[in-house]
Write an enzyme that holds these catalytic residues in place. Structure first.
Site, short mmCIF file in Angstrom:
data_model
loop_
_atom_site.label_atom_id
_atom_site.label_comp_id
_atom_site.label_asym_id
_atom_site.label_seq_id
_atom_site.Cartn_x
_atom_site.Cartn_y
_atom_site.Cartn_z
N SER A 1 -143.17 -11.11 5.57
CA SER A 1 -143.42 -11.09 7.02
C SER A 1 -142.61 -12.18 7.72
O SER A 1 -141.39 -12.22 7.57
CB SER A 1 -144.91 -11.20 7.26
OG SER A 1 -145.24 -10.88 8.58
N ASP B 1 -145.89 0.61 7.91
CA ASP B 1 -146.13 -0.75 8.40
C ASP B 1 -146.42 -0.70 9.90
O ASP B 1 -145.55 -0.30 10.69
CB ASP B 1 -144.88 -1.59 8.11
CG ASP B 1 -145.12 -3.08 8.32
OD1 ASP B 1 -145.92 -3.44 9.20
OD2 ASP B 1 -144.49 -3.87 7.61
N HIS C 1 -148.07 -3.16 5.61
CA HIS C 1 -147.33 -4.40 5.80
C HIS C 1 -147.53 -5.42 4.66
O HIS C 1 -146.59 -6.07 4.21
CB HIS C 1 -147.76 -5.03 7.12
CG HIS C 1 -147.01 -6.26 7.51
ND1 HIS C 1 -145.70 -6.24 7.93
CD2 HIS C 1 -147.37 -7.56 7.52
CE1 HIS C 1 -145.29 -7.47 8.21
NE2 HIS C 1 -146.28 -8.29 7.97
#
Lengths: 470, 431
Positions: B237, B329, B364
């Site tokens: 991320s 995601d 994600h």
């Protein structure tokens, strides 16, 4: 061909050759200085799976990222509770992909040879310079045996402490599975330790006894509990233990009851397991007890030759009465094998095997130098055949195994120091056995012991016919 | 007749990414059972999973081979009892399962119940149960706190003499010091440093930012057991964005390879990298709420900007790069970013360095395998301290598969590029 194209051809050929040389790892030898991106150090990746296992779980040791056809030594090191160091090692050569897979590849030498997934454990012996007559036993079962597995360049047989390995990994070997409870038993004069498996239960039970060495030895019981049996390791030889001269069976009957009465134990599914003197006790209880009936019995390296229904201390002393029959070998090791040979025909001098009412498993090594167990087993079979209860008997004889047939993957020792309990005398006792066959016997017999106990002690849901044979 | 099955879990104590074998025997034949797992998290919440089985003619259930007929997972799923866990009924909402203390194991209770049960596991006794431990740290791995030169992190050192390759490991915008992936990397032979890069004063300039990360990287390089030219970076991320920035712009350090999980090369805030950490100028207008009021940040960087100032100059990447993304995601437009990265690198002539793994229906938070998936969870927006429920996306089974497969590939990628290969010195860019 023009000079120009020739030149390009040669240059291209040289480039190819150079690349090939790199790939064959020959650059070092050819004297060409390697570039900074090329590895000079060999950085193999050593893995041991599982990283934390039960003592009887197999592990997989593997090395990768070696150069191809590279000689390595895989080495194991363990420091015992007594602070002695034990080690084992095997010689390997990596394959074309630069890998060594211990569970498949053959060791070419060391403390074990051939394809031996667990050789790094069972072939351990004290490191050079150690004290003599050592025996490896874990007394504290709540902590694991920690073993360091290392990989060394080349085939090395000594000096492991002086040179750094290429790689190493630590693995833990546990006698207790997570969730197993350990409880001290000090009640009604009985001294022992109970191990209770994880889960609601109820569970079958096992009374577990070691041999004439005495003390409270817990590791087999811990392992049995890790396999689903409530198990009581019993100390029956320590001076403080109240085993009255004329009531020796009472002590064991009390111990048996303690297991039966445990709220998580299935009352009619309690068996007995004994080694050596413990096996004799097992047979004694199974044949003569009027108040307890084991559901099944396992006797490891035991004999039925002892005065029937006599007290335990008599039995022990009686064993040392025949010291003149006891040989001492050229290395001053006591060979107790002959003490009961030839097997007596006098029924007063041995347990009446016709009185056995439950399935019985005998586990013996034919190189047992401490007790004539194989001959005893033959006589047991003869007695039971005559009495008509032979269908209860199963005998496992392991060729070239010795007396101390223990749970698998722990080292074998042909002789070790021993303290004769009642005489407080320290001697060196010859147990017998050759390392590889003994290790095989431990591995195979443990599986069969567990199967036997499961078969007879775990209620079988699909059939209620009791099965006597293994 | 009481049913007394024998339940076994092997290994009894495993690493978090090790498969286990759960088996039941001594059942009656064709007997319905429920296999159940229970775990109490560090936050004291209970998580569970379960599968329905029927014993075979020999009275056995072998989880690694038999198909679960229902429950929290179906089909032949050796690890279903772990990855399909979810909070037990009545739990607090928006939970996420993470182990913060990696020096102790995750303890999981596996139980077997009669019949096919979907509730009331606490009220009835199981037929049998077994405890298994799941560890992030292999025995012999060392854990060392790093608090030097303004850097806050934890270093994990593998067992052995070394030397070892190194990995700088960074999590996302949730902040804090998250150690478990680093601990696992060390258990696989990499000196790994988990870095907390969000807990302190914000950077004032782009260069300040870069020199901070250069400092961190050199801490790993300078460790006596680390091979200096074999240090890579792994980020998830926001950590992935940091990774790309370091790879592209740092002058005094060069990662040997990079792994970016669920990341983007687009700066969320706009111009300055330093401002990335402040989310100051983030265009919050594009954040959406779904029908359950969960926050979707996916659109915030869409469409992918064409302005090169708003994204990392991918043409400057000089090392092999592995991208790991889930196409469901909902938090970040990672798949679109990956496409744009490929385009930029193709134009710059360095796309031979790029490998992209896109997992269908994964979300994600692509983490090490066998830990549960959560489509959404509570999240505190770092700078505003606002508490929201963030939608991460993903469907449980595909997400679990993605975690399992990607972890293998990440380890293989790191080994390939960071472990000196004894038989060849040709750098290999593709996986």
């Amino acid at each position: 061909m023009s000079w120009r194209s020739c030149f390009y051809f040669l240059r291209a050929a040289h480039k190819t050759l150079y690349t090939l040389q790199e790939q064959l790892g020959l650059l070092g030898r050819s004297g060409i200085r390697p570039s900074s991106t090329m590895a000079q150090t060999v950085t193999p990746i050593l893995s041991v799976l599982p990283t934390r296992g039960l003592v009887d779980e197999k592990f997989k040791v593997a090395l990768e990222n070696l150069p191809p056809r590279f000689p390595v030594t895989l080495h194991s090191l363990h420091q015992s509770e007594d602070k002695d160091y034990w080690e084992a090692f095997g010689y390997y050569v990596s394959d074309d992909r630069g890998r060594v897979t211990v569970s498949q590849d053959a060791s070419l030498g060391g403390t074990y040879t051939g394809a031996e997934p667990m050789g790094l454990l069972w072939s351990m012996r004290p490191v050079p310079g150690s004290r003599t007559g050592l025996r490896l036993r874990k007394m504290d079962v709540q902590s694991p045996m920690v073993v360091l597995i290392s990989a060394y360049k080349g085939h090395v047989f000594e000096g492991f402490r002086e040179q750094p390995p290429m790689a190493s990994a630590v693995t833990e070997r546990w006698y207790m599975a997570p969730g197993v409870q350990r409880i001290d038993i000090r009640e009604r004069g009985v001294k022992g330790t109970i191990f209770i498996p994880q889960g609601p239960g109820p569970f079958p039970g096992v009374l577990d006894m070691w041999g004439g060495g005495g003390g409270l030895v817990e590791y087999r019981s811990a392992l049995l509990a890790s396999h689903g049996f409530v198990s009581l390791a019993l100390d029956y030889l320590s001076p403080k233990v109240a085993v009255a001269d004329d009531q020796s069976l009472v002590y064991f009957e009390k111990a048996f009851n303690i297991i039966q009465q445990h709220p998580q134990v299935i009352k009619d599914r309690v068996g007995i397991c004994g080694l050596c003197l413990g096996a004799s006790v097992t047979l004694n209880v199974a044949a003569y007890s009027e108040s307890v009936s084991p559901r099944c019995c396992v006797c490891i390296s035991g004999s039925h030759v002892l005065p029937a229904a006599k007290s335990l201390s008599y039995v022990i002393n009686d064993g040392y009465k025949h010291m003149d029959k006891l040989l001492v070998d050229e290395q001053n090791r006591m060979v107790w094998r002959h003490a009961i040979l030839p097997i007596t025909t006098n029924p007063d001098e041995k347990l009446d095997m016709g009185r056995i009412k439950c399935p019985l498993l005998l586990v013996n090594g034919d190189d047992d130098q401490s007790k004539a167990t194989v001959e005893s087993a033959e006589d047991i079979a003869k007695m039971m055949r005559a009495a008509g209860n032979e269908h209860l008997l199963t005998t496992l004889n392991y060729h070239d195994a010795g007396h101390l047939i223990e749970p698998p993957y722990t080292p074998h020792f042909r002789a070790s120091n021993f303290i004769i309990q009642h005489l407080q005398q320290k001697v060196l006792v010859l147990w017998g056995g050759k390392t590889k066959p003994h290790a095989d016997a431990q591995e195979d017999s443990w599986q069969k012991i567990l199967s036997f106990l499961r078969e007879h002690l775990y209620p079988c849901p699909s059939s209620s016919i009791p099965q006597a044979k293994l």
